[in-house]
Design a protein around this motif. Structure first.
Motif, PDB file in Angstrom:
ATOM      1  N   UNK A 161      92.657  30.558  30.847  1.00  0.00           N
ATOM      2  CA  UNK A 161      93.207  30.488  29.490  1.00  0.00           C
ATOM      3  C   UNK A 161      92.314  29.619  28.598  1.00  0.00           C
ATOM      4  N   UNK A 162      91.860  28.498  29.133  1.00  0.00           N
ATOM      5  CA  UNK A 162      90.979  27.602  28.383  1.00  0.00           C
ATOM      6  C   UNK A 162      89.698  28.325  27.960  1.00  0.00           C
ATOM      7  N   UNK A 163      89.088  29.048  28.896  1.00  0.00           N
ATOM      8  CA  UNK A 163      87.845  29.770  28.595  1.00  0.00           C
ATOM      9  C   UNK A 163      88.066  30.855  27.544  1.00  0.00           C
ATOM     10  N   UNK A 164      89.228  31.503  27.601  1.00  0.00           N
ATOM     11  CA  UNK A 164      89.541  32.569  26.649  1.00  0.00           C
ATOM     12  C   UNK A 164      89.741  31.983  25.252  1.00  0.00           C
ATOM     13  N   UNK A 165      90.552  30.939  25.179  1.00  0.00           N
ATOM     14  CA  UNK A 165      90.968  30.392  23.887  1.00  0.00           C
ATOM     15  C   UNK A 165      89.834  29.643  23.192  1.00  0.00           C
TER      16      UNK A 165
ATOM     17  N   UNK B 186      97.042  28.102  15.877  1.00  0.00           N
ATOM     18  CA  UNK B 186      96.488  27.886  14.542  1.00  0.00           C
ATOM     19  C   UNK B 186      96.249  26.406  14.268  1.00  0.00           C
ATOM     20  N   UNK B 187      97.177  25.560  14.711  1.00  0.00           N
ATOM     21  CA  UNK B 187      97.044  24.105  14.496  1.00  0.00           C
ATOM     22  C   UNK B 187      95.810  23.570  15.215  1.00  0.00           C
ATOM     23  N   UNK B 188      95.602  24.041  16.434  1.00  0.00           N
ATOM     24  CA  UNK B 188      94.436  23.590  17.196  1.00  0.00           C
ATOM     25  C   UNK B 188      93.151  24.069  16.528  1.00  0.00           C
ATOM     26  N   UNK B 189      93.131  25.323  16.093  1.00  0.00           N
ATOM     27  CA  UNK B 189      91.931  25.871  15.468  1.00  0.00           C
ATOM     28  C   UNK B 189      91.636  25.247  14.112  1.00  0.00           C
ATOM     29  N   UNK B 190      92.653  24.660  13.503  1.00  0.00           N
ATOM     30  CA  UNK B 190      92.454  23.975  12.219  1.00  0.00           C
ATOM     31  C   UNK B 190      92.298  22.465  12.404  1.00  0.00           C
ATOM     32  N   UNK B 191      92.154  22.029  13.669  1.00  0.00           N
ATOM     33  CA  UNK B 191      91.980  20.611  14.016  1.00  0.00           C
ATOM     34  C   UNK B 191      93.161  19.763  13.589  1.00  0.00           C
ATOM     35  N   UNK B 192      94.339  20.390  13.547  1.00  0.00           N
ATOM     36  CA  UNK B 192      95.561  19.651  13.232  1.00  0.00           C
ATOM     37  C   UNK B 192      96.304  19.239  14.495  1.00  0.00           C
ATOM     38  N   UNK B 193      95.855  19.720  15.637  1.00  0.00           N
ATOM     39  CA  UNK B 193      96.457  19.362  16.924  1.00  0.00           C
ATOM     40  C   UNK B 193      95.361  19.337  17.975  1.00  0.00           C
ATOM     41  N   UNK B 194      95.594  18.560  19.018  1.00  0.00           N
ATOM     42  CA  UNK B 194      94.608  18.438  20.085  1.00  0.00           C
ATOM     43  C   UNK B 194      94.692  19.630  21.030  1.00  0.00           C
ATOM     44  N   UNK B 195      93.564  19.957  21.655  1.00  0.00           N
ATOM     45  CA  UNK B 195      93.533  21.069  22.604  1.00  0.00           C
ATOM     46  C   UNK B 195      94.557  20.880  23.716  1.00  0.00           C
ATOM     47  N   UNK B 196      94.766  19.614  24.102  1.00  0.00           N
ATOM     48  CA  UNK B 196      95.680  19.331  25.219  1.00  0.00           C
ATOM     49  C   UNK B 196      97.100  19.795  24.928  1.00  0.00           C
ATOM     50  N   UNK B 197      97.473  19.800  23.627  1.00  0.00           N
ATOM     51  CA  UNK B 197      98.821  20.262  23.260  1.00  0.00           C
ATOM     52  C   UNK B 197      98.996  21.739  23.592  1.00  0.00           C
ATOM     53  N   UNK B 198      97.964  22.521  23.305  1.00  0.00           N
ATOM     54  CA  UNK B 198      98.001  23.956  23.599  1.00  0.00           C
ATOM     55  C   UNK B 198      98.006  24.200  25.108  1.00  0.00           C
TER      56      UNK B 198
END
Length: 381
Positions: free
Chosen positions: A68-72, A31-43
């Motif tokens: 996983x990257x392609x899915x997310x 959710x944090x990544x999708x809300x631009x509150x965290x970087x993709x690299x964290x996920x």
């Protein structure tokens, strides 16, 4: 080294567990990544740690992280359909029945989810990715993704097993190109001819009102989008819409607003009617509603009757029936009589009827018959 069938099955199972973990257990990071509150690299890093803790070999981790990257950050097995320029619509009817509309023809896409659990997992992820709740209170989510794909705006309509007569999700995706290819492209695709282009461009600049009608996926939005670029640059405009599909790449003074839905759990909501009421307070020359479905018709009518140049789309079966449909919407939301509404709507100068991505009819409103209380039309096409 080629893997055995059992190893492939083990990898598939592990990948499903990885997706389950981040959509159902560790969904905060997602959710944090999708809300631009965290970087993709964290996920991605957390996914790698998850796999390391499961004692997955390093070479398999790299492969699984790519998957996983392609899915997310994409849409899983539907990506090839989304990226196909010739496909306008995608429908997931069952895990093993994914349909597509390709150049107007409905076809079997040849793509399948592994099972119903895979489809459900995907549907739940799509909702998380787009910051949408799916629950009994919001079993019919409708939303737009403008960011995931570089070529297309994606409009999603989903329905859950709570309201479906089957035990699986339905997912429908409408694709709207982010690139405006111009009228020449629409001519090459057979939507209209050069004479019709000249007529419509002139009306975009000069007509008091234009109504676009036809069934869903008939090409109304595509044509409206192109004609937006022909609104004179010294005029101002307001576009309100349910889904973010209409946009401009050239005009300096057109504002765009979209509705906000109450998704069951929340209380914030802005309807087309709210936006239409607000729009009439602006300094406008053009007042445009993406699609009229209800009470916003009254505000559209008021705008048309007070000198604005008004455009809208509405579902209809011909160029001479659409304004009647518009009047019915206004009738149920006002104290006007049907004849009064029809007389007021004579300001809608041009009606364009579309079917199967083609302009099939154009009629002009040339008067109002007091005896029959009906509009008088002149067929142009």
């Amino acid at each position: 080294m080629e893997r055995t069938k059992q190893q492939e099955q083990d990898m598939d199972k592990l990948f499903e567990e990885l997706i389950d973990y981040f959509t159902r257990v560790e969904r905060i990071t997602l959710n944090r990544v999708n809300r631009d509150l965290a970087d993709k690299s964290e996920l991605i890093q957390k996914a790698a740690v998850y796999l390391l803790n499961r004692k997955v070999p390093h070479d398999m981790i790299d492969e699984m992280i790519c998957k996983f990257h392609d899915y997310v950050f994409g849409y899983h097995i539907l990506e090839p359909l989304i990226n196909d320029d010739n496909i306008s619509d995608i429908k997931v009817m069952r895990y093993d029945n994914v349909r597509a509309k390709k150049k107007g023809d409905r076809i079997d896409s040849g793509i399948k989810f592994k099972n119903e659990a895979d489809l459900q997992r995907f549907a739940e992820y799509v909702a998380i990715k787009n910051k949408v709740s799916i629950s009994d209170n919001n079993a019919l989510p409708n939303f737009t993704d403008k960011l995931s794909n570089p070529k297309f705006i994606l409009r999603f309509n989903m329905s859950t097993p709570y309201v479906n007569s089957v035990d699986n999700f339905y997912i429908q995706i409408r694709k709207v190109s982010k690139e405006k290819r111009g009228m020449d492209y629409l001519v090459s695709e057979g939507m209209l001819d050069e004479k019709t282009v000249e007529y419509l461009v002139n009306k975009a600049e000069n007509a008091n009102g234009i109504l676009f009608t036809g069934k869903g996926a008939s090409g109304k939005t595509t044509l409206m989008n192109e004609l937006l670029e022909h609104i004179p640059k010294n005029k101002s405009g307001e576009v309100i819409q349910e889904n973010e599909e209409l946009f401009t790449t050239k005009h300096p003074e057109i504002t765009f607003h979209h509705i906000v839905r109450n998704c069951g759990e929340g209380k914030i909501q802005y309807t087309l009617e709210d936006l239409a009421r607000m729009g009439l307070m602006f300094d406008l020359d053009y007042f445009i509603i993406g699609e009229i479905k209800g009470g916003e018709a009254v505000h559209f009518l008021n705008a048309a009757y007070t000198g604005h140049k008004c455009w809208a789309s509405v579902h209809g079966v011909s160029s001479t029936e659409a304004i009647d449909k518009l009047a019915d919407y206004a009738l149920h939301a006002s104290n006007y009589s049907k004849p009064e509404l029809m007389k007021m709507l004579r300001t809608m100068e041009v009606v364009v009827f579309m079917d199967d991505f083609k302009v099939k009819e154009i009629s002009e409103v040339v008067g109002f018959d007091e005896a029959t209380q009906r509009l008088i039309y002149k067929r142009i096409l």
